[in-house]
Write a protein that holds these residues in place. Structure first.
Motif: not given
Length: 219
Positions: A56-61
């Motif tokens: 989720l952190g990678k997608l949100s970034a």
């Protein structure tokens, strides 16, 4: 008690797909921007896989959004302007749960603790509960980090936001780039320029902390 995770998988799937399609991105484009494989993104968008906190952190970034925006639980399609810090993870309260003025009157809203949905990372057991509603100008979330858990986020996940971490119970080992902070109850840290960060609990007990976030202007 909070209603944990499973109902959220479909909403997360719809959110990720919406954000990708409104940008006109292919799966390959999102995979390249996020570092998440096309196969994993496809499974997430079909609701066949619950993404981890790291994913989720990678997608949100890649989307230049907050993690909370991808965990939005509000019913209906997301707005076409895209979420801001006022987008939150919790569904709008029912009329019975609002103040007497209602959403269009004085703006007061009562949100009950036992009615909140809670997202749980299937990998680490990290749990996130959104405290603020969709009309509040900042995001406030309560995090419970299990003993031994470690959750890394890329620098891009912190772009265009101002964020404060406030430890409520337990101890948090917070990696801010190459700097490591050992935080105890009552300690706070205000995050500066975006850098890779890690939230870690190296103790044998749960750590509970709050995250306060506002969306900043783009440079």
């Amino acid at each position: 008690m909070s209603n944990i995770v499973d109902p959220l998988v479909g909403r997360i799937a719809a959110r990720v797909r919406f954000e990708r399609e409104r940008r006109g991105w292919t799966l390959a484009r999102l995979a390249d921007a996020s570092g998440v494989s096309q196969a994993m993104i496809s499974r997430i968008e079909r609701g066949e896989s619950s993404p981890t906190a790291v994913v989720l952190g990678k997608l949100s970034a890649a989307f230049e959004l907050t993690v909370a925006s991808l965990l939005a639980l509000a019913e209906g399609a997301p707005d076409t302007e895209g979420p801001t810090a006022a987008d939150a993870e919790a569904p709008a309260a029912s009329d019975a749960g609002r103040g007497a003025d209602g959403p269009g009157g004085g703006g007061m809203e009562v949100r009950r603790a036992d009615g909140a949905d809670e997202w749980c990372d299937p990998d680490t057991g990290y749990r996130r509960r959104q405290i603020t509603g969709p009309r509040f100008p900042a995001e406030v979330a309560e995090i419970r980090l299990p003993a031994g858990a470690r959750v890394p986020y890329p620098a891009a996940a912190f772009a265009f936001v101002r964020q404060l971490v406030w430890v409520l119970d337990g101890r948090l080992t917070f990696h801010d780039g190459d700097t490591v902070h050992e935080l105890g109850p009552g300690d706070t840290v205000e995050l500066g320029a975006p850098t890779a960060r890690v939230f870690a609990n190296t103790t044998g007990s749960e750590c509970r902390y709050a995250v306060v976030l506002t969306r900043g202007a783009r440079p």
